[in-house]
Design a protein around this motif. Structure first.
Motif, PDB file in Angstrom:
ATOM      1  N   SER A 169      -6.116   2.673  -3.082  1.00  0.00           N
ATOM      2  CA  SER A 169      -6.781   2.212  -1.624  1.00  0.00           C
ATOM      3  C   SER A 169      -7.770   1.225  -1.936  1.00  0.00           C
ATOM      4  O   SER A 169      -8.790   1.907  -2.414  1.00  0.00           O
ATOM      5  CB  SER A 169      -6.647   3.459  -0.538  1.00  0.00           C
ATOM      6  N   THR A 206      -1.407   5.798  -5.287  1.00  0.00           N
ATOM      7  CA  THR A 206      -1.418   4.484  -4.740  1.00  0.00           C
ATOM      8  C   THR A 206      -2.638   4.298  -4.641  1.00  0.00           C
ATOM      9  O   THR A 206      -3.692   4.829  -4.794  1.00  0.00           O
ATOM     10  CB  THR A 206      -1.332   4.200  -2.950  1.00  0.00           C
ATOM     11  N   THR A 262       0.420  -1.458  -0.241  1.00  0.00           N
ATOM     12  CA  THR A 262      -0.087  -0.237   0.237  1.00  0.00           C
ATOM     13  C   THR A 262       0.495   1.022   0.562  1.00  0.00           C
ATOM     14  O   THR A 262       0.600   2.258  -0.991  1.00  0.00           O
ATOM     15  CB  THR A 262      -0.644   0.705   0.823  1.00  0.00           C
ATOM     16  N   GLU A 263       2.081   1.332   0.964  1.00  0.00           N
ATOM     17  CA  GLU A 263       3.275   2.558   0.937  1.00  0.00           C
ATOM     18  C   GLU A 263       3.697   3.013  -0.308  1.00  0.00           C
ATOM     19  O   GLU A 263       3.671   3.546  -0.914  1.00  0.00           O
ATOM     20  CB  GLU A 263       3.442   1.929   1.877  1.00  0.00           C
ATOM     21  N   LYS A 264       3.152   2.031  -1.826  1.00  0.00           N
ATOM     22  CA  LYS A 264       4.015   2.643  -2.747  1.00  0.00           C
ATOM     23  C   LYS A 264       3.679   2.893  -3.732  1.00  0.00           C
ATOM     24  O   LYS A 264       2.118   2.601  -4.147  1.00  0.00           O
ATOM     25  CB  LYS A 264       4.728   0.597  -3.298  1.00  0.00           C
TER      26      LYS A 264
END
Ligand code: OGA
Ligand code: NI
Length: 340
Positions: free
Chosen positions: A320, A318, A295-297
């Protein structure tokens, strides 16, 4: 929380209004759609992808034309796939009270339940589902994982590892099919990949021609691995303005690319729109595994695919899950918000 569709199916003598599907024209993500025609989705021998250029070309044209293919010789034993089907069916056929131990919480995506409801106008899908994050391990929310059947977790963990390996094979092959460095898609995953499992249960529906199991959508994943029901068909793919049924190929996995692959490939690989019809007599159980970057990418189109003739089509994004779900339920595509 709505009643589960399983209970509605068992107790209703009239179809609740909220399940009545819209006509194709009323979905903003479909241009035109005619009656479905029988067809053959391309079949790809995964064991040949590392060594055969012609299989790689077949893969490339399958994804460009269909966005999906039937994967055979993928290395996962048929008996193991049967085990995955078995634990899924055992879970969905438990008494309602037992299943509700894994019930989705109001604003969570994960857990057992039916649609997240964002508006009164939303048409509901004729399906109950269990949605769980399988990888990374430390993000498993075990309160949503069934204790019953007892070997559920063991089988799903093992299936997750096998799918993760196959995802690597597919991502490398997709990169090589475009003459790119083979890790260029994988590199966007960061240090860990994310794997979400969705177990779909479509109860038989006496009004099967009036509802949809799943509304037209494209997946938010990079790649999706679908284990179809062994006996009951239902999935359809939209291609050139027509719905095509996806047949059951024994022991194959149906693999499609999702929105994140469309972005990474700068639009060369199109994330296909698909939907699910339900059956009037038989239940259908499928298991979708969604593979995607952590997710952080941020993900972005691969450099080698941006040229003067092919300008960059998508922003850095990103993805979500909540953003994706809202779009899904509204019948819009999250990928449209990623276009430049
Ligand atoms: C999905 C999906 C198809 C099916 O879960 O996103 O498209 O046949 N499933 O269940
Ligand atoms: Ni899907």
């Amino acid at each position: 929380m709505n009643n589960q569709v399983h209970e509605i199916a068992a107790n209703c003598d009239q179809l609740p209004q909220r399940f009545i599907r819209k006509r194709d024209e009323e979905y903003s993500n479909i241009a035109t759609a005619d009656a479905s025609s029988p067809t053959n989705i391309p079949v790809i021998d995964v064991s040949l992808l590392a060594s055969s250029d012609s299989e790689l070309d077949k893969l490339k044209s399958a994804i460009i034309n269909w966005g999906c293919f039937q994967a055979i010789n993928h290395g996962i034993e048929a008996s193991f796939l049967d085990k995955v089907r078995e634990i899924s069916k055992l879970f969905f056929n438990l008494p309602a009270e037992e299943k509700k131990k894994c019930l989705r919480e109001e604003d969570d995506v994960e857990g057992y339940g039916n649609d997240m409801v964002f508006s009164d106008q939303q048409v509901l899908d004729w399906t109950d589902r269990l949605y769980i994050a399988v990888l990374p391990h430390d993000q498993q929310k075990l309160r949503f994982w069934p204790q019953n059947p007892a070997h559920f977790r063991e089988v799903v963990d093992e299936y997750g590892s096998k799918i993760e390996l196959m995802n690597e094979v597919v991502l490398k092959a997709l990169a090589r099919s475009l003459k790119l460095e083979e890790n260029c898609f994988l590199d966007q995953y960061g240090t860990t990949s994310r794997l979400l499992a969705r177990f779909n249960y479509y109860p038989p529906c006496p009004w099967s021609d009036k509802v949809l199991g799943l509304k037209p959508h494209s997946d938010g994943s990079a790649v999706t691995f679908l284990l179809q029901d062994k006996d009951v068909e239902g999935l359809q793919i939209l291609k050139d303005g027509q719905w095509f049924g996806v047949p059951i190929v024994p022991n194959a996995l149906t693999i499609n690319v999702g929105d994140q692959m469309e972005i990474m490939s700068n639009g060369i690989f199109k994330s296909p729109i698909h939907r699910v019809l339900v059956n009037s007599k038989d239940q259908r159980v499928t298991v979708a595994m969604f593979c995607m970057p952590q997710t952080e990418k941020d993900i972005e189109p691969v450099d080698g695919l941006i040229t003067d003739d092919m300008p960059r089509l998508y922003k850095n994004v990103t993805f979500s899950l909540e953003f994706y779900m809202k779009n899904y339920q509204h019948g819009t595509r999250s990928i449209d918000a990623c276009k430049i």
